[in-house]
Design a protein around this motif. Structure first.
Motif, PDB file in Angstrom:
ATOM      1  N   LYS A 211       0.829  -1.202   0.000  1.00 48.47           N
ATOM      2  CA  LYS A 211       0.000   0.000   0.000  1.00 48.47           C
ATOM      3  C   LYS A 211       0.869   1.260   0.000  1.00 48.47           C
ATOM      4  O   LYS A 211       0.520   2.270  -0.603  1.00 48.47           O
ATOM      5  N   LEU A 212       2.015   1.174   0.675  1.00 48.47           N
ATOM      6  CA  LEU A 212       2.889   2.346   0.799  1.00 48.47           C
ATOM      7  C   LEU A 212       3.931   2.405  -0.321  1.00 48.47           C
ATOM      8  O   LEU A 212       4.888   3.161  -0.238  1.00 48.47           O
ATOM      9  N   ASP A 213       3.762   1.558  -1.346  1.00 51.57           N
ATOM     10  CA  ASP A 213       4.711   1.564  -2.452  1.00 51.57           C
ATOM     11  C   ASP A 213       6.084   1.046  -2.035  1.00 51.57           C
ATOM     12  O   ASP A 213       7.106   1.462  -2.555  1.00 51.57           O
TER      13      ASP A 213
ATOM     14  N   SER B   5      23.239  -3.466  -6.787  1.00 55.75           N
ATOM     15  CA  SER B   5      24.690  -3.198  -6.740  1.00 55.75           C
ATOM     16  C   SER B   5      25.156  -2.470  -8.005  1.00 55.75           C
ATOM     17  O   SER B   5      26.289  -2.000  -8.072  1.00 55.75           O
ATOM     18  N   ASP B   6      24.289  -2.360  -9.015  1.00 49.67           N
ATOM     19  CA  ASP B   6      24.647  -1.615 -10.228  1.00 49.67           C
ATOM     20  C   ASP B   6      24.351  -0.124 -10.095  1.00 49.67           C
ATOM     21  O   ASP B   6      24.619   0.655 -11.013  1.00 49.67           O
ATOM     22  N   ILE B   7      23.759   0.268  -8.964  1.00 55.15           N
ATOM     23  CA  ILE B   7      23.429   1.686  -8.790  1.00 55.15           C
ATOM     24  C   ILE B   7      24.715   2.492  -8.638  1.00 55.15           C
ATOM     25  O   ILE B   7      25.551   2.192  -7.802  1.00 55.15           O
ATOM     26  N   ARG B   8      24.874   3.500  -9.502  1.00 53.26           N
ATOM     27  CA  ARG B   8      26.036   4.385  -9.494  1.00 53.26           C
ATOM     28  C   ARG B   8      25.522   5.776  -9.783  1.00 53.26           C
ATOM     29  O   ARG B   8      24.421   5.934 -10.301  1.00 53.26           O
ATOM     30  N   LYS B   9      26.364   6.750  -9.511  1.00 57.76           N
ATOM     31  CA  LYS B   9      26.023   8.116  -9.872  1.00 57.76           C
ATOM     32  C   LYS B   9      25.899   8.166 -11.400  1.00 57.76           C
ATOM     33  O   LYS B   9      26.772   7.650 -12.098  1.00 57.76           O
ATOM     34  N   GLY B  10      24.816   8.746 -11.899  1.00 55.89           N
ATOM     35  CA  GLY B  10      24.664   8.902 -13.344  1.00 55.89           C
ATOM     36  C   GLY B  10      23.861   7.813 -14.034  1.00 55.89           C
ATOM     37  O   GLY B  10      23.496   7.982 -15.181  1.00 55.89           O
ATOM     38  N   VAL B  11      23.563   6.674 -13.345  1.00 53.79           N
ATOM     39  CA  VAL B  11      22.745   5.674 -14.033  1.00 53.79           C
ATOM     40  C   VAL B  11      21.288   6.155 -14.049  1.00 53.79           C
ATOM     41  O   VAL B  11      20.856   6.924 -13.192  1.00 53.79           O
ATOM     42  N   VAL B  12      20.558   5.714 -15.056  1.00 52.97           N
ATOM     43  CA  VAL B  12      19.167   6.141 -15.199  1.00 52.97           C
ATOM     44  C   VAL B  12      18.252   4.955 -14.886  1.00 52.97           C
ATOM     45  O   VAL B  12      18.364   3.894 -15.503  1.00 52.97           O
ATOM     46  N   ILE B  13      17.388   5.139 -13.890  1.00 49.86           N
ATOM     47  CA  ILE B  13      16.493   4.070 -13.454  1.00 49.86           C
ATOM     48  C   ILE B  13      15.079   4.382 -13.932  1.00 49.86           C
ATOM     49  O   ILE B  13      14.609   5.522 -13.809  1.00 49.86           O
ATOM     50  N   LYS B  14      14.424   3.362 -14.468  1.00 53.31           N
ATOM     51  CA  LYS B  14      13.054   3.548 -14.933  1.00 53.31           C
ATOM     52  C   LYS B  14      12.106   3.344 -13.753  1.00 53.31           C
ATOM     53  O   LYS B  14      12.088   2.269 -13.147  1.00 53.31           O
ATOM     54  N   GLY B  15      11.347   4.374 -13.414  1.00 53.31           N
ATOM     55  CA  GLY B  15      10.360   4.288 -12.342  1.00 53.31           C
ATOM     56  C   GLY B  15       8.988   4.137 -12.939  1.00 53.31           C
ATOM     57  O   GLY B  15       8.850   4.084 -14.164  1.00 53.31           O
ATOM     58  N   PRO B  16       7.936   4.083 -12.099  1.00 53.43           N
ATOM     59  CA  PRO B  16       6.595   3.891 -12.631  1.00 53.43           C
ATOM     60  C   PRO B  16       6.128   5.020 -13.558  1.00 53.43           C
ATOM     61  O   PRO B  16       5.531   4.767 -14.601  1.00 53.43           O
ATOM     62  N   ASN B  17       6.440   6.284 -13.192  1.00 55.21           N
ATOM     63  CA  ASN B  17       5.926   7.383 -14.021  1.00 55.21           C
ATOM     64  C   ASN B  17       7.001   8.254 -14.638  1.00 55.21           C
ATOM     65  O   ASN B  17       6.691   9.240 -15.301  1.00 55.21           O
ATOM     66  N   ASP B  18       8.253   7.928 -14.356  1.00 54.80           N
ATOM     67  CA  ASP B  18       9.299   8.847 -14.801  1.00 54.80           C
ATOM     68  C   ASP B  18      10.617   8.080 -14.878  1.00 54.80           C
ATOM     69  O   ASP B  18      10.720   6.952 -14.399  1.00 54.80           O
ATOM     70  N   LEU B  19      11.612   8.714 -15.471  1.00 57.43           N
ATOM     71  CA  LEU B  19      12.970   8.172 -15.460  1.00 57.43           C
ATOM     72  C   LEU B  19      13.760   8.985 -14.441  1.00 57.43           C
ATOM     73  O   LEU B  19      13.574  10.202 -14.346  1.00 57.43           O
ATOM     74  N   PHE B  20      14.622   8.304 -13.690  1.00 60.14           N
ATOM     75  CA  PHE B  20      15.340   8.995 -12.632  1.00 60.14           C
ATOM     76  C   PHE B  20      16.843   8.818 -12.792  1.00 60.14           C
ATOM     77  O   PHE B  20      17.324   7.702 -12.964  1.00 60.14           O
ATOM     78  N   VAL B  21      17.581   9.935 -12.721  1.00 58.74           N
ATOM     79  CA  VAL B  21      19.052   9.860 -12.761  1.00 58.74           C
ATOM     80  C   VAL B  21      19.548   9.829 -11.317  1.00 58.74           C
ATOM     81  O   VAL B  21      19.145  10.653 -10.503  1.00 58.74           O
ATOM     82  N   VAL B  22      20.441   8.905 -11.012  1.00 53.93           N
ATOM     83  CA  VAL B  22      20.994   8.829  -9.657  1.00 53.93           C
ATOM     84  C   VAL B  22      22.004   9.958  -9.476  1.00 53.93           C
ATOM     85  O   VAL B  22      22.948  10.101 -10.246  1.00 53.93           O
ATOM     86  N   VAL B  23      21.768  10.780  -8.441  1.00 50.11           N
ATOM     87  CA  VAL B  23      22.634  11.913  -8.154  1.00 50.11           C
ATOM     88  C   VAL B  23      23.641  11.523  -7.073  1.00 50.11           C
ATOM     89  O   VAL B  23      24.779  11.965  -7.047  1.00 50.11           O
ATOM     90  N   GLY B  45      11.635  13.835 -16.134  1.00 49.96           N
ATOM     91  CA  GLY B  45      10.444  14.541 -16.596  1.00 49.96           C
ATOM     92  C   GLY B  45      10.058  15.662 -15.654  1.00 49.96           C
ATOM     93  O   GLY B  45       9.906  16.816 -16.055  1.00 49.96           O
ATOM     94  N   SER B  46       9.954  15.324 -14.379  1.00 50.80           N
ATOM     95  CA  SER B  46       9.426  16.280 -13.400  1.00 50.80           C
ATOM     96  C   SER B  46      10.495  17.248 -12.888  1.00 50.80           C
ATOM     97  O   SER B  46      10.162  18.330 -12.417  1.00 50.80           O
ATOM     98  N   GLY B  47      11.783  16.845 -12.940  1.00 52.41           N
ATOM     99  CA  GLY B  47      12.845  17.680 -12.384  1.00 52.41           C
ATOM    100  C   GLY B  47      12.932  17.586 -10.874  1.00 52.41           C
ATOM    101  O   GLY B  47      13.785  18.202 -10.254  1.00 52.41           O
ATOM    102  N   LYS B  48      11.997  16.814 -10.287  1.00 47.74           N
ATOM    103  CA  LYS B  48      11.961  16.722  -8.819  1.00 47.74           C
ATOM    104  C   LYS B  48      13.015  15.731  -8.313  1.00 47.74           C
ATOM    105  O   LYS B  48      13.250  14.707  -8.931  1.00 47.74           O
ATOM    106  N   VAL B  49      13.646  16.070  -7.172  1.00 47.40           N
ATOM    107  CA  VAL B  49      14.622  15.153  -6.585  1.00 47.40           C
ATOM    108  C   VAL B  49      13.920  14.298  -5.529  1.00 47.40           C
ATOM    109  O   VAL B  49      13.230  14.815  -4.662  1.00 47.40           O
ATOM    110  N   ILE B  50      14.054  12.976  -5.659  1.00 48.26           N
ATOM    111  CA  ILE B  50      13.433  12.080  -4.689  1.00 48.26           C
ATOM    112  C   ILE B  50      14.488  11.154  -4.102  1.00 48.26           C
ATOM    113  O   ILE B  50      15.602  11.059  -4.622  1.00 48.26           O
ATOM    114  N   GLU B  51      14.119  10.476  -3.017  1.00 49.10           N
ATOM    115  CA  GLU B  51      15.019   9.499  -2.429  1.00 49.10           C
ATOM    116  C   GLU B  51      14.307   8.171  -2.408  1.00 49.10           C
ATOM    117  O   GLU B  51      13.121   8.115  -2.101  1.00 49.10           O
TER     118      GLU B  51
END
Lengths: 365, 186
Positions: A211-213, B5-23, B45-51
């Protein structure tokens, strides 16, 4: 107490340490913190303990990877030992041997963790026990120790964020104010509006996680869902305004602690300062049979996870069986390197360790 | 699918609604618990920074990025302009994607830019960059009593470096961009 320099420097060689004033300052602060820790514990009538670093039968924490070392005698006989991931078992044996209030500054090792950030394979851990003692006593110790060290260093507040980006000072709180103490249940209510009592089984927490993703594919343990939610939705907000102790963890996650008054939870706390975990403490489980059962369960989980295994240390169970003074002990472990990061404003653990693993691997070495 | 373990600065991860660049990314092991990786990411897409914090066994969808050597031109507000010298096409990259590397940038240096659908998402600096020293306080007599001491100097792009006491204004030096340390005279 810290000059503003916008770069990260590592103490990779003796000449770096000699010639770079910022590194010197950090290293001097590190040494001073270590001696202040000793001063505080000795004045609180603790004895400094000394125990082996290499153990034949280390702890059974399912997710820790001790570093294996092979010892050979003069005839070529080989015995496998492990570098301690914490001095916990050894110190509890000392409690059973009649030493009531003890502390140790121990070099500990955890394999397959990152070489930097907030982890280093080799790190310095402060661990202490009070017997008899309660979780509250140990929280008081932790808070008093930090305040003593801060005051002696002349720190008004922590100089910079322990994690996350940007410069700037954290914590408008003052040293003399008392720190927050909140139960895990309270925290889930506060940040998620969720009654944790309703999510104490793997079936229920899995539904909440989805539920919380925070869902996980495949088979996962209670603890996995719990931390996926906790780390994503709660942890980074903790201890921003003021350090906070989070206490009473779901009982199934605490194989070394005794049950709380509400036995669905166990006596354990973690201290968070600005989103970083600084200390982990237990109201120690001193019931030998219950402890043996928990450790066997952890051992089985290690096996299931495909990790190396060894028998549960019978001398540890024997020590508990003989009894701990007052039959009630409180103990805590605190990351000394992280404490130094906090007081020096360092962003990476490599900044506060002389010749860390990553330093010795770097091209400057 | 990729591993955490492949997460590095600069890799692009596909999320549900957007693509995210690891900062930025970091390993977390909660109270002796399982290993997790925490990534700070910027939505393309959104320009928003998330964690987001991933458990070590989770699989993630990393999309492939093209790499292109480009020359750094100048800063435009909060963005940095680069030019592809083979076709003279110019791109601009967000400051928060350049991150802490920004302080090393200097007109004319070649960087490797990661491009996702022609959008710049990551930057790799040369290991060593040559700078001209613009401010270096003169060595004071007695300074060297402790041996090989350093002093704070400023180079032509404003970067501050600790360098040996013998370095003078107008000299050229090499700086290691991974550590921020002085290497040698150029």
């Amino acid at each position: 107490m810290r000059r503003h320099v916008a770069f990260v420097f590592f103490m990779s060689t003796w000449s770096e340490l000699k010639n770079n004033p910022r590194l010197r300052e950090i290293y001097e602060t590190r040494l001073r913190i270590i001696s202040l820790i000793r001063e505080w514990f000795i004045s609180a009538e603790f004895l400094e303990a000394d125990t082996p670093i290499a153990l034949r039968l280390p702890g059974q924490e399912p997710y820790l990877n001790p570093v294996a070392v092979d010892f050979n005698d003069s005839t070529g006989r080989s015995e496998r030992f492990y570098l301690q991931t914490s001095p916990e078992f050894s110190l509890k044996k000392l409690l059973a041997a009649g030493f009531n209030n003890i502390f140790q500054l121990a070099k500990c090792f955890r394999n397959t963790e990152s070489f930097g950030g907030t982890h280093n394979t080799e790190f310095t851990m402060l661990e202490w026990y009070r017997a008899p003692g309660s979780l509250k006593d140990v929280m008081d110790d932790t808070e008093n120790l930090f305040k003593f060290v801060g005051k002696e260093l002349g720190a008004v507040k922590f100089p910079s964020p322990a994690r996350g980006e940007g410069e700037g000072e954290v914590g408008a709180w003052r040293w003399e104010q008392s720190w927050d103490r909140k139960s895990m249940r309270q925290i889930w209510q506060e940040y998620l509006g969720v009654e944790l009592n309703d999510y104490l089984t793997v079936e229920t927490i899995k539904i909440l996680a989805n539920k919380l993703d925070c869902g996980l594919e495949g088979e996962a343990e209670y603890e996995d869902y719990f931390f996926k939610i906790f780390l994503n939705k709660i942890e980074t907000n903790l201890g921003k305004d003021k350090p906070v102790f989070i206490y009473d963890y779901p009982a199934q996650m605490c194989s070394l602690s005794r049950p709380s008054a509400d036995n669905r939870y166990a006596e354990r706390f973690e201290l968070y300062i600005n989103g970083l975990e600084m200390a982990n403490a237990f109201g120690e489980l001193t019931d030998a049979e219950a402890q043996a059962k928990n450790l066997e369960k952890d051992r089985a989980l290690r096996e299931k996870l495909g990790r190396s295994t060894w028998p549960v240390d019978p001398d540890f169970i024997g020590a508990l069986r003989s009894g701990i003074p007052g039959n009630c002990a409180g103990g805590s472990s605190l990351g000394v390197d992280r404490m130094v990061m906090l007081f020096t404003g360092a962003k990476d653990i490599n900044e506060v360790i002389f010749q860390s693993v990553s330093d010795q691997l770097s091209e400057n070495y | 699918m990729a591993q955490t373990s492949d997460i590095r600065k600069g890799v692009v991860i596909k999320g549900p609604n957007d693509l995210f660049v690891v900062v930025e990314f970091q390993h977390v092991n909660p109270g002796k618990g399982a290993a997790f990786t925490r990534a700070r990411m910027k939505g393309l897409g959104s320009g928003k920074v998330i964690e987001n914090t991933y458990k070590s066994s989770e699989t993630i969808d990393i999309v492939s990025v093209q790499f292109q050597t480009m020359q750094y031109l100048y800063k435009v507000g909060e963005r940095f302009a680069f030019m592809n010298m083979s076709n003279y096409e110019q791109i601009e990259m967000d400051g928060d994607l350049v991150g802490a590397d920004a302080k090393y940038l200097k007109e004319g240096i070649d960087c490797v830019i990661g491009l996702y659908e022609d959008r710049p998402v990551s930057i790799e600096l040369p290991k060593k960059i040559k700078y001209k020293v613009v401010e270096a306080p003169p060595a004071v007599r007695g300074d060297s009593s402790g041996g090989n001491v350093t002093k704070e100097i400023k180079v032509d792009n404003g970067l501050i470096v600790y360098a040996p006491i013998f370095i003078k204004e107008g000299e050229e030096i090499l700086v290691n961009t991974e550590t921020g340390l002085y290497c040698e005279r150029a």
